[in-house]
Design a protein around this motif. Structure first.
Motif, PDB file in Angstrom:
ATOM      1  N   ALA A   1     -47.908  75.074  97.021  1.00 38.57           N
ATOM      2  CA  ALA A   1     -46.613  74.776  97.529  1.00 38.57           C
ATOM      3  C   ALA A   1     -46.566  74.565  99.050  1.00 38.57           C
ATOM      4  N   THR A   2     -47.379  75.545  99.657  1.00 35.74           N
ATOM      5  CA  THR A   2     -47.323  75.499 101.148  1.00 35.74           C
ATOM      6  C   THR A   2     -47.731  74.124 101.722  1.00 35.74           C
ATOM      7  N   GLU A   3     -48.297  73.158 101.108  1.00 39.03           N
ATOM      8  CA  GLU A   3     -48.322  71.893 101.502  1.00 39.03           C
ATOM      9  C   GLU A   3     -46.910  71.001 101.851  1.00 39.03           C
ATOM     10  N   GLY A   4     -45.974  71.572 101.113  1.00 38.33           N
ATOM     11  CA  GLY A   4     -44.629  71.123 101.414  1.00 38.33           C
ATOM     12  C   GLY A   4     -44.132  71.749 102.664  1.00 38.33           C
ATOM     13  N   ILE A   5     -44.497  73.031 103.095  1.00 38.38           N
ATOM     14  CA  ILE A   5     -44.071  73.650 104.359  1.00 38.38           C
ATOM     15  C   ILE A   5     -44.630  73.043 105.448  1.00 38.38           C
ATOM     16  N   VAL A   6     -46.266  72.421 105.222  1.00 36.56           N
ATOM     17  CA  VAL A   6     -46.679  72.001 106.482  1.00 36.56           C
ATOM     18  C   VAL A   6     -46.098  70.339 106.564  1.00 36.56           C
ATOM     19  N   ILE A   7     -45.745  69.663 105.573  1.00 35.76           N
ATOM     20  CA  ILE A   7     -45.136  68.268 105.556  1.00 35.76           C
ATOM     21  C   ILE A   7     -43.914  68.407 106.246  1.00 35.76           C
ATOM     22  N   GLN A   8     -43.017  69.383 105.997  1.00 36.61           N
ATOM     23  CA  GLN A   8     -41.634  69.603 106.588  1.00 36.61           C
ATOM     24  C   GLN A   8     -41.639  69.907 107.833  1.00 36.61           C
ATOM     25  N   GLY A   9     -42.829  70.881 108.386  1.00 37.04           N
ATOM     26  CA  GLY A   9     -42.889  71.242 109.555  1.00 37.04           C
ATOM     27  C   GLY A   9     -43.336  69.941 110.556  1.00 37.04           C
ATOM     28  N   ARG A  10     -43.862  68.851 110.069  1.00 40.43           N
ATOM     29  CA  ARG A  10     -44.067  67.608 110.920  1.00 40.43           C
ATOM     30  C   ARG A  10     -43.027  66.834 110.830  1.00 40.43           C
ATOM     31  N   ALA A  11     -41.964  67.010 110.239  1.00 39.83           N
ATOM     32  CA  ALA A  11     -40.865  65.969 110.089  1.00 39.83           C
ATOM     33  C   ALA A  11     -39.897  66.042 111.453  1.00 39.83           C
ATOM     34  N   ARG A  12     -39.721  64.957 111.869  1.00 36.50           N
ATOM     35  CA  ARG A  12     -38.890  64.764 112.922  1.00 36.50           C
ATOM     36  C   ARG A  12     -37.289  64.787 112.577  1.00 36.50           C
ATOM     37  N   PRO A  13     -36.283  65.095 113.548  1.00 37.35           N
ATOM     38  CA  PRO A  13     -34.998  64.781 113.106  1.00 37.35           C
ATOM     39  C   PRO A  13     -34.475  63.359 112.672  1.00 37.35           C
ATOM     40  N   ASN A  14     -33.748  63.540 111.693  1.00 33.29           N
ATOM     41  CA  ASN A  14     -33.099  62.157 111.216  1.00 33.29           C
ATOM     42  C   ASN A  14     -32.026  61.699 112.539  1.00 33.29           C
ATOM     43  N   PRO A  15     -32.063  60.504 112.352  1.00 37.71           N
ATOM     44  CA  PRO A  15     -30.988  59.700 113.215  1.00 37.71           C
ATOM     45  C   PRO A  15     -29.466  59.737 112.532  1.00 37.71           C
ATOM     46  N   GLU A  16     -28.574  59.804 113.063  1.00 39.87           N
ATOM     47  CA  GLU A  16     -27.005  59.681 112.728  1.00 39.87           C
ATOM     48  C   GLU A  16     -26.350  58.500 113.092  1.00 39.87           C
ATOM     49  N   LEU A  17     -25.550  58.022 111.820  1.00 40.33           N
ATOM     50  CA  LEU A  17     -24.985  56.880 112.070  1.00 40.33           C
ATOM     51  C   LEU A  17     -23.418  57.347 112.068  1.00 40.33           C
ATOM     52  N   ALA A  18     -22.830  57.053 113.318  1.00 39.42           N
ATOM     53  CA  ALA A  18     -21.426  57.398 113.463  1.00 39.42           C
ATOM     54  C   ALA A  18     -20.622  56.003 113.372  1.00 39.42           C
ATOM     55  N   PHE A  19     -19.408  56.256 112.661  1.00 37.00           N
ATOM     56  CA  PHE A  19     -18.215  54.962 112.789  1.00 37.00           C
ATOM     57  C   PHE A  19     -16.913  55.825 113.308  1.00 37.00           C
ATOM     58  N   LEU A  20     -16.120  55.262 114.022  1.00 39.34           N
ATOM     59  CA  LEU A  20     -15.222  55.592 114.711  1.00 39.34           C
ATOM     60  C   LEU A  20     -14.047  54.495 114.849  1.00 39.34           C
ATOM     61  N   LEU A  21     -12.844  54.482 114.110  1.00 42.89           N
ATOM     62  CA  LEU A  21     -11.646  53.683 114.241  1.00 42.89           C
ATOM     63  C   LEU A  21     -10.648  54.105 115.014  1.00 42.89           C
ATOM     64  N   GLU A  22     -10.207  53.740 116.128  1.00 42.12           N
ATOM     65  CA  GLU A  22      -9.013  53.910 116.824  1.00 42.12           C
ATOM     66  C   GLU A  22      -8.029  52.823 116.507  1.00 42.12           C
ATOM     67  N   ASP A  23      -6.938  53.553 116.414  1.00 46.49           N
ATOM     68  CA  ASP A  23      -5.510  52.678 116.004  1.00 46.49           C
ATOM     69  C   ASP A  23      -5.684  51.951 114.879  1.00 46.49           C
ATOM     70  N   THR A  24      -4.852  52.227 113.585  1.00 47.98           N
ATOM     71  CA  THR A  24      -4.810  51.310 112.611  1.00 47.98           C
ATOM     72  C   THR A  24      -4.306  49.826 112.477  1.00 47.98           C
ATOM     73  N   ARG A  25      -3.567  49.599 113.488  1.00 43.95           N
ATOM     74  CA  ARG A  25      -3.168  48.139 113.644  1.00 43.95           C
ATOM     75  C   ARG A  25      -4.190  47.332 114.105  1.00 43.95           C
ATOM     76  N   ARG A  26      -4.159  46.130 113.401  1.00 40.30           N
ATOM     77  CA  ARG A  26      -5.332  45.207 113.787  1.00 40.30           C
ATOM     78  C   ARG A  26      -5.440  44.713 114.939  1.00 40.30           C
ATOM     79  N   GLU A  27      -4.141  44.440 115.402  1.00 40.72           N
ATOM     80  CA  GLU A  27      -3.905  43.690 116.959  1.00 40.72           C
ATOM     81  C   GLU A  27      -4.575  44.533 117.956  1.00 40.72           C
ATOM     82  N   THR A  28      -4.456  45.928 118.034  1.00 34.67           N
ATOM     83  CA  THR A  28      -4.922  46.809 119.069  1.00 34.67           C
ATOM     84  C   THR A  28      -5.907  48.050 118.675  1.00 34.67           C
ATOM     85  N   ARG A  29      -6.520  47.717 117.581  1.00 35.25           N
ATOM     86  CA  ARG A  29      -7.426  48.731 117.080  1.00 35.25           C
ATOM     87  C   ARG A  29      -8.879  48.658 117.870  1.00 35.25           C
TER      88      ARG A  29
END
Length: 311
Positions: free
Chosen positions: A5-33
């Motif tokens: 089971a400790t093999e999983g600890i070693v694998i997890q220790g080597r893991a790098r942080p995951n990237p994050e995908l962000a989506f932002l919508l300002e104003d709901t009107r199509r002309e000015t959003r």
């Protein structure tokens, strides 16, 4: 399984942080959003990943050392149980011989009573003695069955499938010198385990120390402004400011636990040294006792037995 089971600890220790995908919508009107799509990637600084990998490696070493300890304990248990079976077999054999002798004594007493040489009380005493011997034989047989069951359980059998254990009880194990015991004690699996625990605690302290350095987050994205009618490139960098939380408490805890691990190693060394010396003294006393029994007591007992049998 713990070591696997400790093999999983070693694998997890080597893991790098995951990237994050962000989506932002300002104003709901199509002309000015304004629509923003952004990718954020945390970057660990201060050697956190290296410290985490090192700590995970020590966890795996600890599991391997614990496996070595368990193997040594099982090996000792099998050896002890095996010799318990040998001793129980010998006790049954002796009890059977004594039972035969007691039966002969009862027959002799009965003949002497019939011939009028002794009163009937002597025959009664002989029969009581024979009954007690049969009880001893029954107890010895029960102890043998228990010893066989205990030995078979060490390799996973619910009931013993062997008929008897083959071996000799007479040869005495050699008495190791104090220097040999001290050298073997230094390689004890339990001491090795305690030493690895110190290294693991040091690695955890290094990890907590590295956490004082804030991580960097790099952002890359695009923003679409419908009002302006064009796309814009977004680049960003963010880093937390360690004003209120500098991870000082966790670092102190890790350092003190490392000190505790060193103290536990010292206590383990003292305890094992004391136990080994006590066991060495018991083994020496047992050897002297057996040698005395073999050289003096048994020879005299055989002479008495031969004389009594002839009588």
């Amino acid at each position: 399984r713990e070591w696997e089971a400790t093999e999983g600890i070693v694998i997890q220790g080597r893991a790098r942080p995951n990237p994050e995908l962000a989506f932002l919508l300002e104003d709901t009107r199509r002309e000015t959003r304004t629509t923003t799509l952004q990718l954020n990637q945390p970057i660990e600084l201060g050697g956190k990943r290296a410290a985490r990998v090192q700590a995970a490696g020590h966890v795996r070493e600890i599991a391997a050392a614990e496996l070595e300890v368990r193997r040594a304990e099982i090996r000792a248990a099998v050896t002890a149980n095996f010799f318990e079976v040998l001793a129980a077999q010998e006790r049954v054999r002796l009890a059977q011989e004594v039972a035969k002798l007691a039966k002969r004594a009862t027959e002799v007493a009965a003949k002497r009573v019939a011939s009028g040489k002794v009163p009937p009380l002597e025959e009664t005493k002989a029969r009581v003695a024979e009954a007690n011997v049969r009880l001893d034989l029954s107890l010895a047989q029960s102890e043998l069955r228990t010893a066989r069951q205990r030995l078979a359980s060490t390799w996973g059998n619910s009931s013993p499938i062997f008929e008897r254990a083959e071996g000799r009880l007479e040869p005495l194990p050699s008495l190791p010198s104090a220097e040999t015991l001290n050298a073997r004690l230094a390689e004890s699996p339990r001491l090795k385990l305690a030493k690895i625990e110190i290294q693991r605690r040091k690695s955890l302290a290094d990890l907590e120390r590295a956490k004082r350095t804030p991580d960097l987050t790099v952002s890359l994205g695009a923003m679409r402004s419908e009002e302006l009618g064009r796309n814009q490139l977004l680049l960003g960098v963010s880093i937390p400011i360690p004003v209120f939380d500098s991870n000082r408490g966790n670092q102190i805890e890790a350092l003190k636990r490392a000190d505790k691990a060193r103290d536990e190693l010292t206590a383990m060394q003292l305890r094992l040294t004391s136990e080994v010396r006590q066991v060495h003294e018991r083994l020496s006393a047992a050897r002297n006792e057996v040698q005395t029994l073999q050289a003096d007591v048994l020879l005299g007992a055989h002479s008495v037995y031969d004389a009594a049998t002839k009588g």
